[in-house]
Design a protein around this motif. Structure first.
Motif, PDB file in Angstrom:
ATOM      1  N   GLU C 108      12.273  54.689  57.602  1.00 42.18           N
ATOM      2  CA  GLU C 108      13.623  54.737  58.160  1.00 42.18           C
ATOM      3  C   GLU C 108      14.678  55.045  57.096  1.00 42.18           C
ATOM      4  O   GLU C 108      15.876  54.884  57.338  1.00 42.18           O
ATOM      5  N   ASN C 109      14.230  55.471  55.917  1.00 40.93           N
ATOM      6  CA  ASN C 109      15.136  55.791  54.803  1.00 40.93           C
ATOM      7  C   ASN C 109      16.029  54.619  54.411  1.00 40.93           C
ATOM      8  O   ASN C 109      17.190  54.801  54.065  1.00 40.93           O
ATOM      9  N   LYS C 110      15.517  53.411  54.516  1.00 40.63           N
ATOM     10  CA  LYS C 110      16.326  52.248  54.166  1.00 40.63           C
ATOM     11  C   LYS C 110      15.814  51.539  52.913  1.00 40.63           C
ATOM     12  O   LYS C 110      16.364  50.542  52.499  1.00 40.63           O
ATOM     13  N   ALA C 111      14.741  52.050  52.344  1.00 36.76           N
ATOM     14  CA  ALA C 111      14.110  51.339  51.230  1.00 36.76           C
ATOM     15  C   ALA C 111      14.795  51.655  49.909  1.00 36.76           C
ATOM     16  O   ALA C 111      15.441  52.681  49.767  1.00 36.76           O
ATOM     17  N   ASP C 154       9.429  58.829  46.873  1.00 36.61           N
ATOM     18  CA  ASP C 154      10.586  58.820  45.976  1.00 36.61           C
ATOM     19  C   ASP C 154      11.806  59.502  46.577  1.00 36.61           C
ATOM     20  O   ASP C 154      12.934  59.075  46.357  1.00 36.61           O
ATOM     21  N   THR C 155      11.592  60.588  47.346  1.00 34.40           N
ATOM     22  CA  THR C 155      12.751  61.302  47.889  1.00 34.40           C
ATOM     23  C   THR C 155      13.474  60.493  48.960  1.00 34.40           C
ATOM     24  O   THR C 155      14.612  60.783  49.288  1.00 34.40           O
ATOM     25  N   ARG C 156      12.828  59.474  49.520  1.00 33.96           N
ATOM     26  CA  ARG C 156      13.474  58.703  50.576  1.00 33.96           C
ATOM     27  C   ARG C 156      14.168  57.446  50.078  1.00 33.96           C
ATOM     28  O   ARG C 156      14.800  56.733  50.843  1.00 33.96           O
ATOM     29  N   VAL C 157      13.981  57.169  48.805  1.00 27.74           N
ATOM     30  CA  VAL C 157      14.502  55.902  48.285  1.00 27.74           C
ATOM     31  C   VAL C 157      16.012  55.952  48.144  1.00 27.74           C
ATOM     32  O   VAL C 157      16.569  56.945  47.693  1.00 27.74           O
ATOM     33  N   GLN C 158      16.674  54.896  48.574  1.00 26.04           N
ATOM     34  CA  GLN C 158      18.122  54.787  48.445  1.00 26.04           C
ATOM     35  C   GLN C 158      18.439  54.120  47.114  1.00 26.04           C
ATOM     36  O   GLN C 158      17.723  53.224  46.686  1.00 26.04           O
ATOM     37  N   VAL C 160      21.486  52.612  46.440  1.00 19.85           N
ATOM     38  CA  VAL C 160      22.250  51.404  46.740  1.00 19.85           C
ATOM     39  C   VAL C 160      21.995  51.016  48.192  1.00 19.85           C
ATOM     40  O   VAL C 160      21.903  51.883  49.064  1.00 19.85           O
ATOM     41  N   ILE C 161      21.887  49.730  48.425  1.00 18.14           N
ATOM     42  CA  ILE C 161      21.686  49.256  49.783  1.00 18.14           C
ATOM     43  C   ILE C 161      22.973  49.479  50.580  1.00 18.14           C
ATOM     44  O   ILE C 161      24.072  49.249  50.094  1.00 18.14           O
ATOM     45  N   LYS C 162      22.841  50.014  51.799  1.00 18.46           N
ATOM     46  CA  LYS C 162      24.028  50.358  52.583  1.00 18.46           C
ATOM     47  C   LYS C 162      24.250  49.374  53.721  1.00 18.46           C
ATOM     48  O   LYS C 162      23.306  48.967  54.388  1.00 18.46           O
ATOM     49  N   SER C 163      25.502  49.043  53.930  1.00 18.39           N
ATOM     50  CA  SER C 163      25.838  48.060  54.944  1.00 18.39           C
ATOM     51  C   SER C 163      25.458  48.518  56.338  1.00 18.39           C
ATOM     52  O   SER C 163      24.986  47.729  57.149  1.00 18.39           O
ATOM     53  N   GLU C 164      25.621  49.813  56.623  1.00 20.64           N
ATOM     54  CA  GLU C 164      25.337  50.254  57.999  1.00 20.64           C
ATOM     55  C   GLU C 164      23.855  50.128  58.342  1.00 20.64           C
ATOM     56  O   GLU C 164      23.490  50.084  59.514  1.00 20.64           O
ATOM     57  N   ASN C 165      23.003  50.058  57.295  1.00 24.50           N
ATOM     58  CA  ASN C 165      21.583  49.860  57.571  1.00 24.50           C
ATOM     59  C   ASN C 165      21.265  48.422  57.961  1.00 24.50           C
ATOM     60  O   ASN C 165      20.166  48.112  58.397  1.00 24.50           O
ATOM     61  N   LEU C 166      22.214  47.536  57.755  1.00 25.99           N
ATOM     62  CA  LEU C 166      21.958  46.115  57.999  1.00 25.99           C
ATOM     63  C   LEU C 166      22.624  45.632  59.269  1.00 25.99           C
ATOM     64  O   LEU C 166      22.430  44.515  59.698  1.00 25.99           O
ATOM     65  N   VAL C 167      23.448  46.488  59.878  1.00 32.17           N
ATOM     66  CA  VAL C 167      24.164  46.078  61.083  1.00 32.17           C
ATOM     67  C   VAL C 167      23.559  46.774  62.284  1.00 32.17           C
ATOM     68  O   VAL C 167      23.233  47.953  62.236  1.00 32.17           O
ATOM     69  N   HIS C 168      23.416  46.010  63.333  1.00 36.03           N
ATOM     70  CA  HIS C 168      22.870  46.592  64.554  1.00 36.03           C
ATOM     71  C   HIS C 168      23.871  47.569  65.141  1.00 36.03           C
ATOM     72  O   HIS C 168      25.037  47.262  65.283  1.00 36.03           O
ATOM     73  N   GLN C 169      23.397  48.762  65.433  1.00 40.01           N
ATOM     74  CA  GLN C 169      24.341  49.786  65.938  1.00 40.01           C
ATOM     75  C   GLN C 169      24.643  49.589  67.411  1.00 40.01           C
ATOM     76  O   GLN C 169      23.797  49.247  68.177  1.00 40.01           O
TER      77      GLN C 169
END
Lengths: 236, 180, 169
Positions: C108-111, C154-158, C160-169
């Motif tokens: 999910e490109n969140k790692a 490696d190409t999918r690694v973020q 910095v952790i992003k806030s929008e990935n942690l909030v339910h849409q």
């Protein structure tokens, strides 16, 4: 047939009975091997994988509680690899269910906490699974809290092998396994439970506790199970 | 010797760890000799400045906390996760077993004191809660962790004193590890 | 035994359906590893496959073209192992679930880089510490994709952790 063998644990030469496991021999000689699912007197199942040791001549690791000693066995219990794996196992224990020490009856007298201190775990490096778990308070005297269960099966074995009541069992598979009473019915309605409390004593964490106890006041004596089995063997 | 700059931060926690920090009593004078406390809930301060050591209490529960933590990480040399909540979410993480929606409804709508008149607040100025409460090391690299709920005052002083004297403490060797 | 993978795929199997490019072959069922293009000429037997981090296993063979996402392949097989784990020993019970969740995060490109490091560490741990062969071979798809298709992780690694990935849409 009993025979004597020579083994080396961490460079210490030991003459041991070939009927015994590596863990038994190590403990008799004051060599510490960490365990969770082992309780002397109960059958060993090798489930927690904390007691893994290296045997010279094999790239594999062996669980000390289920491997019998053999002639000229060279055992290593404290290599960097073993220590690293012990720490990961501990972290996985904490990450699996909801272990909140601050609100637990066993706080301060918990085998899981002590394990964490022994492997030097400051924080859990893995994401918690946060499963939704039930708490069974239907028994008049005791409580079963799945949140704190580490699925070591010591309660199951104590109930079956010591008390002979077979009240506890394991249900489901994988990360969804749960310790159940009878056929997954409330503990209070159990027809097999004798309310002897042996499972409480066998439980290493705060998963099983008596209702008369408040936070941080747990005082468990698993050695009581061991003692009982030793006396039975001696027919006292 | 240059005085170090020390900050303490309060994210999603109960402030109990800060109470425990105050319990180091007169030893705070030893800390004050070596460091200035430039930002803390008990010190007046506007923006988070560049500091040498930051003690961060509590877990990351909302986008505001995350933004704050990322800012702290950028401006801090040694970031210390302070207490069980920061280290492993602890009590704050107990809402993680449920859907956030259920948590909101239980506290704002279905709780008995609301007399069935409550509603979930929906104001853009309110915190936007994350689905799951996270410990600090899930969000940013953490340099050191002091577990405990709250950590002992002795442990806190030991860690602070070691860092202020440019040594790295070892809780395990010092036999000061404690959870709960 | 001893037939090359290329022969099996192109001669016996008739090549890639739809005219696509060969990307990887997964051998030995859900706990086998993935073999990339550069090893197409590997002789299919126990020892050679073992060297590439795969196994003969059940003899199953899945051929994938360039549209396949190797991280998702690893996640899919890990999901199978999570379901199949009996739950007796800790490494397999918790480790497979943990690896699956982390792989899901990568998909999910969140790692973050930390998650990749955790995956590497867990994979070796579960392999060495598990009680039975299921846990012992469950990390194989993960380990072999990490070895041969590292760039896809490696190409999918973020960074910095992003806030929008942690909030339910």
């Amino acid at each position: 047939m009993m025979a004597l063998v020579t083994i080396y644990i961490d460079d210490k030469k030991i003459i041991a009975n070939s009927e015994k496991t590596i863990l038994e021999v190590a403990r008799e000689n004051n060599i510490e091997i960490l365990t969770m699912c082992h309780l002397k007197g109960l059958t060993d199942v090798g489930a927690c994988r904390l007691c893994m040791v290296e045997l010279e001549g094999s790239p594999k690791l062996f669980s000390a509680c289920t491997t019998k000693v053999a002639e000229n066995m060279i055992v290593t219990t404290n290599s960097e690899r073993i220590k690293r794996y012990q720490r990961i196992t501990t972290e996985l224990f904490f990450a699996e269910r909801n272990h909140i020490c601050a609100v637990c009856v066993s706080n301060g007298a918990c085998e899981l906490q002590n394990l964490g201190y022994k492997v030097g775990m400051e924080a859990i490096r893995y994401p918690h699974l946060f499963p939704q778990c039930d708490v069974d308070t239907s028994h008049p005297l005791y409580v079963m809290d799945q949140n704190r269960c580490i699925s070591c099966s010591r309660c199951i074995r104590a109930c079956a092998e010591v008390e002979g009541a077979y009240n506890w069992d394991m249900m489901g598979r994988g990360y969804q396994i749960r310790v159940i009473s009878d056929f997954n019915t409330p503990w209070g309605e159990s027809t097999t439970c004798t309310s002897c409390g042996k499972c409480l004593q066998a439980c290493p964490t705060g998963a099983l506790w008596a209702k008369s106890i408040v936070q941080g006041q747990q005082d468990k004596h698993p050695e009581f199970i061991t003692d009982l089995m030793e006396r039975r063997k001696m027919k006292l | 010797m240059n005085k170090k700059k020390l900050a303490t931060v309060w994210l999603g926690g109960c402030s109990g760890c800060h109470m425990s920090l105050l319990d180091i009593d007169e030893r705070i004078l030893d800390v004050a000799k070596l460091a200035d406390i430039v930002k803390s809930p008990v010190v007046d301060g506007k923006d988070f400045p560049e500091v040498d050591i930051a003690l961060v209490e509590g877990s990351v529960t909302s986008d505001e906390h995350l933004a704050e933590l990322l800012h702290i990480r950028k401006n801090t040399k040694t970031l210390i996760a302070f207490g069980d909540c920061a280290a492993m979410t602890n009590v704050t993480g107990m809402r993680n077993y449920f859907d956030l929606k259920d948590v909101f409804e239980t506290s704002y709508v279905n709780s008995i004191s609301n007399d069935q008149e409550g509603e979930v607040p929906d104001n853009p100025y309110l915190l936007r809660l994350h689905d799951k409460v996270l410990p600090l090391q899930e969000c940013v690299p953490v340099d050191f962790v002091i577990p405990g709920c709250p950590p002992n005052a002795d442990t806190i002083f030991y860690v602070l004193f070691e860092f202020l004297n440019d040594r790295t403490p070892n809780l395990s060797e010092a036999k000061k590890l404690k959870y709960g | 035994m001893g037939t090359t993978l290329r022969e099996i795929v192109y001669d016996i199997g008739g090549g890639i359906q739809g005219g696509g490019q060969f990307k990887a072959a997964q051998t030995g069922g859900p706990s086998g590893g993935c073999i990339p293009t550069e090893h197409l000429d590997v002789k299919m037997d126990y020892e050679e496959l073992m060297k590439l981090g795969s196994i003969m296993g059940s003899g199953g063979l899945i051929v994938m073209d360039e549209n396949s996402d190797m991280v998702d392949v690893a996640r899919f097989f890990m999901e199978f192992c999570v379901d199949e784990s009996c739950g007796k020993c800790v490494p397999c019970r918790v480790g497979t679930k943990m690896m699956h969740d982390l792989l899901q995060k990568v998909c999910e490109n969140k790692a973050t880089q930390l998650d990749i490091e955790r995956l590497e560490e867990l994979a070796v741990y579960v392999k060495e510490c598990s009680l039975c062969g299921l846990g012992g071979s469950a990390p194989n798809p993960l380990l072999s994709t990490l070895r041969h298709f590292r760039h896809e992780y490696d190409t999918r690694v973020q960074t910095v952790i992003k806030s929008e990935n942690l909030v339910h849409q």
